[in-house]
Design a protein around this motif. Structure first.
Motif, PDB file in Angstrom:
ATOM      1  N   TYR A  46      49.831  39.852  32.486  1.00  8.11           N
ATOM      2  CA  TYR A  46      50.517  39.034  31.488  1.00  8.11           C
ATOM      3  C   TYR A  46      49.943  39.336  30.115  1.00  8.11           C
ATOM      4  O   TYR A  46      48.858  39.903  29.975  1.00  8.11           O
ATOM      5  CB  TYR A  46      50.397  37.539  31.803  1.00  8.11           C
ATOM      6  N   TYR A  93      50.888  38.350  25.529  1.00  8.30           N
ATOM      7  CA  TYR A  93      51.590  37.443  24.608  1.00  8.30           C
ATOM      8  C   TYR A  93      52.428  38.249  23.621  1.00  8.30           C
ATOM      9  O   TYR A  93      52.058  39.356  23.226  1.00  8.30           O
ATOM     10  CB  TYR A  93      50.587  36.568  23.863  1.00  8.30           C
ATOM     11  N   LYS A  95      54.037  33.485  26.008  1.00 12.32           N
ATOM     12  CA  LYS A  95      53.509  34.301  27.101  1.00 12.32           C
ATOM     13  C   LYS A  95      54.626  35.091  27.766  1.00 12.32           C
ATOM     14  O   LYS A  95      55.774  34.631  27.843  1.00 12.32           O
ATOM     15  CB  LYS A  95      52.837  33.385  28.106  1.00 12.32           C
ATOM     16  N   ILE A  96      54.293  36.279  28.262  1.00 16.89           N
ATOM     17  CA  ILE A  96      55.249  37.077  29.015  1.00 16.89           C
ATOM     18  C   ILE A  96      54.541  37.694  30.216  1.00 16.89           C
ATOM     19  O   ILE A  96      53.433  38.219  30.102  1.00 16.89           O
ATOM     20  CB  ILE A  96      55.909  38.176  28.143  1.00 16.89           C
ATOM     21  N   LEU A  97      55.154  37.584  31.383  1.00 16.28           N
ATOM     22  CA  LEU A  97      54.616  38.175  32.598  1.00 16.28           C
ATOM     23  C   LEU A  97      55.115  39.601  32.730  1.00 16.28           C
ATOM     24  O   LEU A  97      56.251  39.911  32.356  1.00 16.28           O
ATOM     25  CB  LEU A  97      55.034  37.364  33.822  1.00 16.28           C
ATOM     26  N   ASP A 126      58.444  40.242  34.250  1.00 13.21           N
ATOM     27  CA  ASP A 126      59.613  39.817  33.490  1.00 13.21           C
ATOM     28  C   ASP A 126      59.929  40.743  32.318  1.00 13.21           C
ATOM     29  O   ASP A 126      60.966  40.598  31.671  1.00 13.21           O
ATOM     30  CB  ASP A 126      59.412  38.389  32.955  1.00 13.21           C
ATOM     31  N   TYR A 136      52.329  44.121  22.524  1.00 12.86           N
ATOM     32  CA  TYR A 136      51.988  42.786  22.985  1.00 12.86           C
ATOM     33  C   TYR A 136      50.513  42.520  22.724  1.00 12.86           C
ATOM     34  O   TYR A 136      49.733  43.445  22.467  1.00 12.86           O
ATOM     35  CB  TYR A 136      52.309  42.643  24.477  1.00 12.86           C
ATOM     36  N   TYR A 169      52.570  46.492  34.671  1.00 14.39           N
ATOM     37  CA  TYR A 169      51.404  45.814  34.125  1.00 14.39           C
ATOM     38  C   TYR A 169      51.297  46.147  32.647  1.00 14.39           C
ATOM     39  O   TYR A 169      51.988  47.047  32.142  1.00 14.39           O
ATOM     40  CB  TYR A 169      50.122  46.224  34.859  1.00 14.39           C
ATOM     41  N   HIS A 177      45.935  38.149  36.325  1.00 13.13           N
ATOM     42  CA  HIS A 177      47.112  37.281  36.283  1.00 13.13           C
ATOM     43  C   HIS A 177      46.830  36.008  35.484  1.00 13.13           C
ATOM     44  O   HIS A 177      45.690  35.553  35.384  1.00 13.13           O
ATOM     45  CB  HIS A 177      47.523  36.872  37.697  1.00 13.13           C
ATOM     46  N   ASP A 178      47.871  35.426  34.981  1.00 14.50           N
ATOM     47  CA  ASP A 178      47.775  34.101  34.377  1.00 14.50           C
ATOM     48  C   ASP A 178      47.492  33.092  35.482  1.00 14.50           C
ATOM     49  O   ASP A 178      47.970  33.251  36.624  1.00 14.50           O
ATOM     50  CB  ASP A 178      49.084  33.760  33.668  1.00 14.50           C
ATOM     51  N   ASP A 211      50.432  31.798  37.390  1.00 16.76           N
ATOM     52  CA  ASP A 211      51.218  32.777  38.134  1.00 16.76           C
ATOM     53  C   ASP A 211      50.826  32.705  39.615  1.00 16.76           C
ATOM     54  O   ASP A 211      49.906  31.968  39.989  1.00 16.76           O
ATOM     55  CB  ASP A 211      50.966  34.173  37.562  1.00 16.76           C
TER      56      ASP A 211
END
Length: 249
Positions: A4, A6, A14-16, A19, A29, A52, A131-132, A135
């Protein structure tokens, strides 16, 4: 590597990685670490679905950034579908032949076709840090696997069951030689937990005590099945194997 990042410097959006779309490959990012100004971009491996975030060499991560080179987790090196958290931690408590890097494919990002799930405490810890905390990994929330300064808010009533904890030595004295106990502490604004490692083996107690003492300024990461000690905000586990411990610089 990070799963993840930003979209903005203020770290509010936030962005995974899963996604992020292909058209985002040219977008810069921001590293989840507020102290790190790494320029991160979405990465894909041809023919592999997992993506990733990685930094470019000219604007890399600061030293010891948990989302930089020190975190070797690459989702494409592991089989997420076969990962079972409780069983993985139970295996770490079983004394026996130490796991070597040869026995653990994916440790250095080799892209092994016969990927296995994360097994060692370092592999599982690196996966969680990548990971966040909100998540999931094979359906289990990251914050329910690893207690650190991101996820401690998820434990308002305490820490129970199989968990990995990220902590530091309790000062001024972190061990009790008579009881064969080591005390660690994890704290954040408004919350503080003490974790007691109980030893049955005096030899193992002395060995782990010395390792922690020599690295007392570092994070101590411990896997265990935690229960209440009978004292408020103090939890304990039985420490049976060196495989339960990792020192993080």
């Amino acid at each position: 590597m990070a799963m993840y990042a930003y979209k903005d410097a203020a770290r509010t959006v936030k962005i995974l990685a899963r996604d992020a779309q292909k058209q985002d490959k040219s977008n810069r990012y921001y590293c989840p670490n507020h102290k790190c100004d790494a320029h991160m971009f979405i990465r894909n491996i041809e023919g592999v679905s997992a993506s990733y975030f990685g930094a470019i060499h000219s604007h890399g991560h600061i030293n010891n950034c948990p989302h930089g080179a020190s975190n070797r987790f690459n989702p494409n090196d592991y089989d997420e579908d076969t990962f079972e958290f409780d069983n993985a931690l139970l295996a770490l408590t079983m004394p026996g032949m130490s796991q070597t890097k040869k026995e653990l494919p994916g440790e250095h990002g080799s892209g092994n076709a016969k990927a296995s799930p994360p097994r060692t405490i370092r592999q599982i810890y690196s996966m969680c840090k990548a990971h966040d905390c909100s998540d999931t990994y094979n359906g289990v929330k990251i914050g329910k696997m690893l207690l650190d300064n991101r996820s401690v808010y998820m434990y308002p009533k305490g820490v129970f069951g199989w968990r990995i904890i990220e902590a530091k030595c309790k000062r001024p004295h972190f061990y009790n030689s008579i009881k064969k106990e080591i005390s660690l502490i994890a704290s954040t604004a408004g919350e503080e937990y003490t974790f007691i490692l109980k030893f049955e083996s005096e030899k193992l107690f002395k060995e782990i005590k010395n390792v922690i003492f020599l690295n007392r300024e570092c994070f101590t990461v411990v896997a265990g099945q935690w229960s209440s000690s009978g004292t408020f905000n103090v939890f304990c586990t039985t420490f049976l194997s060196k495989k339960q411990l990792a020192i993080i610089n």
